[in-house]
Design a protein around this motif. Structure first.
Motif, PDB file in Angstrom:
ATOM      1  N   LYS A   1       0.836  -1.207   0.000  1.00  0.00           N
ATOM      2  CA  LYS A   1       0.000   0.000   0.000  1.00  0.00           C
ATOM      3  C   LYS A   1       0.869   1.255   0.000  1.00  0.00           C
ATOM      4  CE  LYS A   1      -4.022  -2.005   2.291  1.00  0.00           C
ATOM      5  NZ  LYS A   1      -4.817  -2.046   3.526  1.00  0.00           N
ATOM      6  N   ALA A   2       1.975   1.211   0.736  1.00  0.00           N
ATOM      7  CA  ALA A   2       2.877   2.366   0.788  1.00  0.00           C
ATOM      8  C   ALA A   2       3.480   2.643  -0.585  1.00  0.00           C
ATOM      9  CB  ALA A   2       3.983   2.128   1.816  1.00  0.00           C
ATOM     10  N   ILE A   3       3.904   1.602  -1.280  1.00  0.00           N
ATOM     11  CA  ILE A   3       4.479   1.776  -2.622  1.00  0.00           C
ATOM     12  C   ILE A   3       3.424   2.283  -3.582  1.00  0.00           C
ATOM     13  CG2 ILE A   3       5.410   0.515  -4.605  1.00  0.00           C
ATOM     14  CD1 ILE A   3       6.942  -1.219  -2.561  1.00  0.00           C
ATOM     15  N   GLU A   4       2.225   1.737  -3.485  1.00  0.00           N
ATOM     16  CA  GLU A   4       1.147   2.136  -4.393  1.00  0.00           C
ATOM     17  C   GLU A   4       0.747   3.594  -4.147  1.00  0.00           C
ATOM     18  OE1 GLU A   4      -0.627   1.626  -7.671  1.00  0.00           O
ATOM     19  OE2 GLU A   4       0.483  -0.054  -6.853  1.00  0.00           O
ATOM     20  N   ALA A   5       0.792   4.044  -2.885  1.00  0.00           N
ATOM     21  CA  ALA A   5       0.393   5.408  -2.539  1.00  0.00           C
ATOM     22  C   ALA A   5       1.529   6.420  -2.694  1.00  0.00           C
ATOM     23  CB  ALA A   5      -0.126   5.448  -1.106  1.00  0.00           C
ATOM     24  N   SER A   6       2.724   5.953  -2.992  1.00  0.00           N
ATOM     25  CA  SER A   6       3.887   6.833  -3.090  1.00  0.00           C
ATOM     26  C   SER A   6       3.680   7.900  -4.167  1.00  0.00           C
ATOM     27  CB  SER A   6       5.129   6.003  -3.425  1.00  0.00           C
ATOM     28  OG  SER A   6       6.229   6.857  -3.657  1.00  0.00           O
ATOM     29  N   PRO A   7       4.117   9.136  -3.906  1.00  0.00           N
ATOM     30  CA  PRO A   7       3.997  10.194  -4.913  1.00  0.00           C
ATOM     31  C   PRO A   7       5.068  10.105  -6.011  1.00  0.00           C
ATOM     32  CG  PRO A   7       5.002  11.063  -2.935  1.00  0.00           C
ATOM     33  CD  PRO A   7       4.625   9.641  -2.635  1.00  0.00           C
ATOM     34  N   VAL A   8       6.053   9.227  -5.829  1.00  0.00           N
ATOM     35  CA  VAL A   8       7.078   9.040  -6.857  1.00  0.00           C
ATOM     36  C   VAL A   8       6.829   7.720  -7.579  1.00  0.00           C
ATOM     37  CG1 VAL A   8       8.837  10.437  -5.703  1.00  0.00           C
ATOM     38  CG2 VAL A   8       8.722   7.999  -5.233  1.00  0.00           C
ATOM     39  N   SER A   9       7.288   7.643  -8.812  1.00  0.00           N
ATOM     40  CA  SER A   9       7.108   6.429  -9.610  1.00  0.00           C
ATOM     41  C   SER A   9       7.994   5.319  -9.080  1.00  0.00           C
ATOM     42  CB  SER A   9       7.488   6.683 -11.074  1.00  0.00           C
ATOM     43  OG  SER A   9       6.634   7.631 -11.652  1.00  0.00           O
ATOM     44  N   VAL A  10       7.424   4.120  -9.025  1.00  0.00           N
ATOM     45  CA  VAL A  10       8.176   2.923  -8.656  1.00  0.00           C
ATOM     46  C   VAL A  10       7.994   1.919  -9.782  1.00  0.00           C
ATOM     47  CG1 VAL A  10       8.454   1.041  -6.994  1.00  0.00           C
ATOM     48  CG2 VAL A  10       7.817   3.337  -6.197  1.00  0.00           C
ATOM     49  N   VAL A  11       9.124   1.443 -10.316  1.00  0.00           N
ATOM     50  CA  VAL A  11       9.108   0.475 -11.413  1.00  0.00           C
ATOM     51  C   VAL A  11      10.008  -0.692 -11.015  1.00  0.00           C
ATOM     52  CG1 VAL A  11       9.621   0.081 -13.858  1.00  0.00           C
ATOM     53  CG2 VAL A  11       8.868   2.336 -13.096  1.00  0.00           C
ATOM     54  N   ILE A  12       9.500  -1.908 -11.185  1.00  0.00           N
ATOM     55  CA  ILE A  12      10.309  -3.102 -10.945  1.00  0.00           C
ATOM     56  C   ILE A  12      10.448  -3.819 -12.282  1.00  0.00           C
ATOM     57  CG2 ILE A  12      10.491  -5.312  -9.735  1.00  0.00           C
ATOM     58  CD1 ILE A  12       8.846  -4.056  -7.458  1.00  0.00           C
ATOM     59  N   THR A  13      11.701  -4.140 -12.621  1.00  0.00           N
ATOM     60  CA  THR A  13      11.974  -4.850 -13.878  1.00  0.00           C
ATOM     61  C   THR A  13      12.713  -6.146 -13.578  1.00  0.00           C
ATOM     62  OG1 THR A  13      14.166  -3.914 -14.283  1.00  0.00           O
ATOM     63  CG2 THR A  13      12.264  -2.646 -15.081  1.00  0.00           C
ATOM     64  N   ASP A  14      12.757  -7.025 -14.592  1.00  0.00           N
ATOM     65  CA  ASP A  14      13.640  -8.173 -14.477  1.00  0.00           C
ATOM     66  C   ASP A  14      15.052  -7.692 -14.821  1.00  0.00           C
ATOM     67  OD1 ASP A  14      13.797  -8.018 -17.286  1.00  0.00           O
ATOM     68  OD2 ASP A  14      12.532  -9.772 -17.611  1.00  0.00           O
ATOM     69  N   THR A  15      16.002  -8.589 -14.892  1.00  0.00           N
ATOM     70  CA  THR A  15      17.387  -8.183 -15.146  1.00  0.00           C
ATOM     71  C   THR A  15      17.636  -7.793 -16.603  1.00  0.00           C
ATOM     72  OG1 THR A  15      18.000 -10.501 -15.418  1.00  0.00           O
ATOM     73  CG2 THR A  15      18.343  -9.516 -13.228  1.00  0.00           C
ATOM     74  N   PHE A  16      16.612  -7.955 -17.461  1.00  0.00           N
ATOM     75  CA  PHE A  16      16.733  -7.538 -18.861  1.00  0.00           C
ATOM     76  C   PHE A  16      15.957  -6.246 -19.124  1.00  0.00           C
ATOM     77  CE2 PHE A  16      17.188 -12.165 -18.789  1.00  0.00           C
ATOM     78  CZ  PHE A  16      18.460 -12.287 -19.329  1.00  0.00           C
ATOM     79  N   SER A  17      15.531  -5.564 -18.054  1.00  0.00           N
ATOM     80  CA  SER A  17      14.794  -4.301 -18.110  1.00  0.00           C
ATOM     81  C   SER A  17      13.359  -4.440 -18.604  1.00  0.00           C
ATOM     82  CB  SER A  17      15.529  -3.251 -18.961  1.00  0.00           C
ATOM     83  OG  SER A  17      16.775  -2.949 -18.389  1.00  0.00           O
ATOM     84  N   ASN A  18      12.811  -5.649 -18.547  1.00  0.00           N
ATOM     85  CA  ASN A  18      11.405  -5.853 -18.878  1.00  0.00           C
ATOM     86  C   ASN A  18      10.568  -5.529 -17.647  1.00  0.00           C
ATOM     87  OD1 ASN A  18      11.913  -6.824 -21.554  1.00  0.00           O
ATOM     88  ND2 ASN A  18      12.609  -8.717 -20.609  1.00  0.00           N
TER      89      ASN A  18
ATOM     90  N   GLY B   1       5.501  -5.955 -19.087  1.00  0.00           N
ATOM     91  CA  GLY B   1       6.067  -6.813 -20.128  1.00  0.00           C
ATOM     92  C   GLY B   1       6.880  -6.057 -21.161  1.00  0.00           C
ATOM     93  N   GLN B   2       6.701  -4.744 -21.230  1.00  0.00           N
ATOM     94  CA  GLN B   2       7.473  -3.928 -22.166  1.00  0.00           C
ATOM     95  C   GLN B   2       8.860  -3.667 -21.572  1.00  0.00           C
ATOM     96  OE1 GLN B   2       6.459  -2.961 -25.244  1.00  0.00           O
ATOM     97  NE2 GLN B   2       4.583  -4.135 -24.849  1.00  0.00           N
ATOM     98  N   ASN B   3       9.785  -3.312 -22.438  1.00  0.00           N
ATOM     99  CA  ASN B   3      11.135  -2.991 -21.993  1.00  0.00           C
ATOM    100  C   ASN B   3      11.218  -1.509 -21.655  1.00  0.00           C
ATOM    101  OD1 ASN B   3      14.178  -2.356 -22.369  1.00  0.00           O
ATOM    102  ND2 ASN B   3      14.051  -4.586 -22.299  1.00  0.00           N
ATOM    103  N   MET B   4      12.000  -1.173 -20.645  1.00  0.00           N
ATOM    104  CA  MET B   4      12.165   0.223 -20.224  1.00  0.00           C
ATOM    105  C   MET B   4      12.693   1.104 -21.357  1.00  0.00           C
ATOM    106  SD  MET B   4      11.076   0.951 -17.225  1.00  0.00           S
ATOM    107  CE  MET B   4      11.813   2.560 -17.020  1.00  0.00           C
ATOM    108  N   HIS B   5      13.355   0.512 -22.338  1.00  0.00           N
ATOM    109  CA  HIS B   5      13.865   1.299 -23.468  1.00  0.00           C
ATOM    110  C   HIS B   5      12.748   2.023 -24.210  1.00  0.00           C
ATOM    111  CE1 HIS B   5      17.042  -1.834 -22.907  1.00  0.00           C
ATOM    112  NE2 HIS B   5      17.753  -0.730 -22.839  1.00  0.00           N
TER     113      HIS B   5
END
Length: 184
Positions: free
Chosen positions: A40-57, A78-82
């Motif tokens: 809930k804390a991460i979801e309510a955070s005012p900053v963006s939080v992104v979790i990727t796999d080690t290939f940036s997906n 499922g998209q790449n951060m690129h």
């Protein structure tokens, strides 16, 4: 206290017997509550939080990411951060990011990224490795804050400073010319 209960009926010598297994799940419930709270804390955070796999997906984004980027969760997971690269950040910066992450280190910096609508925006970014139980990097987490307004204000201040320096140089030249004329 919370328990997990399983009861099994068995017949032994034509007599029913019941075997019960009782497990105290208090610790599991505490862990679940802690996990819900952190989620809930991460979801309510005012900053963006992104979790990727080690290939940036991308595996997870919070609501702040959705708001700042314009991508909804269904289309970005499922998209790449690129996909978000603005095309104006030097390749050396991305090489630096990869080198830091390959060493298992945290990277901090600023990136010019692209929203879904194609507009560019500045982000202050911290990317850290997430390690599994054996200490191996399993994912990356990026904490990102939109700093576009700050960057625009800095740019405007720089323009004003440069303009003031030009005016001071002109005034100084005019004063020196007036001084020379007066002395003559």
């Amino acid at each position: 206290f919370p328990i997990w209960l399983s009861i099994k009926k068995i017949i032994l010598a034509n007599s029913p017997l019941y075997v019960a297994v009782v497990v105290d799940i208090s610790e599991q419930k505490r862990a679940e509550q802690e996990l819900r709270q952190k989620s809930k804390a991460i979801e309510a955070s005012p900053v963006s939080v992104v979790i990727t796999d080690t290939f940036s997906n991308i595996e997870y984004v919070n609501e702040a990411f959705v708001s700042s980027s314009g991508f909804n969760q269904e289309e970005i997971i499922g998209q790449n951060m690129h996909l978000m690269q603005g095309g104006q950040t030097p390749t050396a910066v991305y090489d630096e990011i990869n080198a830091s992450l390959q060493k298992g280190e945290t990277w901090r910096g600023e990136l010019l990224n692209r929203r879904k609508d194609g507009s560019l925006f500045w982000e202050s970014v911290i990317i850290s490795p997430i390690r599994d139980e054996e200490g191996n990097v399993s994912n990356y987490v990026a904490i990102k804050e939109d700093i576009t307004e700050r960057k625009l204000a800095e740019e405007e201040l720089t323009l004003h400073r440069d303009h003031l320096e030009e005016l001071v140089a002109e005034q100084t030249a005019d004063l020196l010319a007036a001084k020379d004329a007066a002395e003559t």
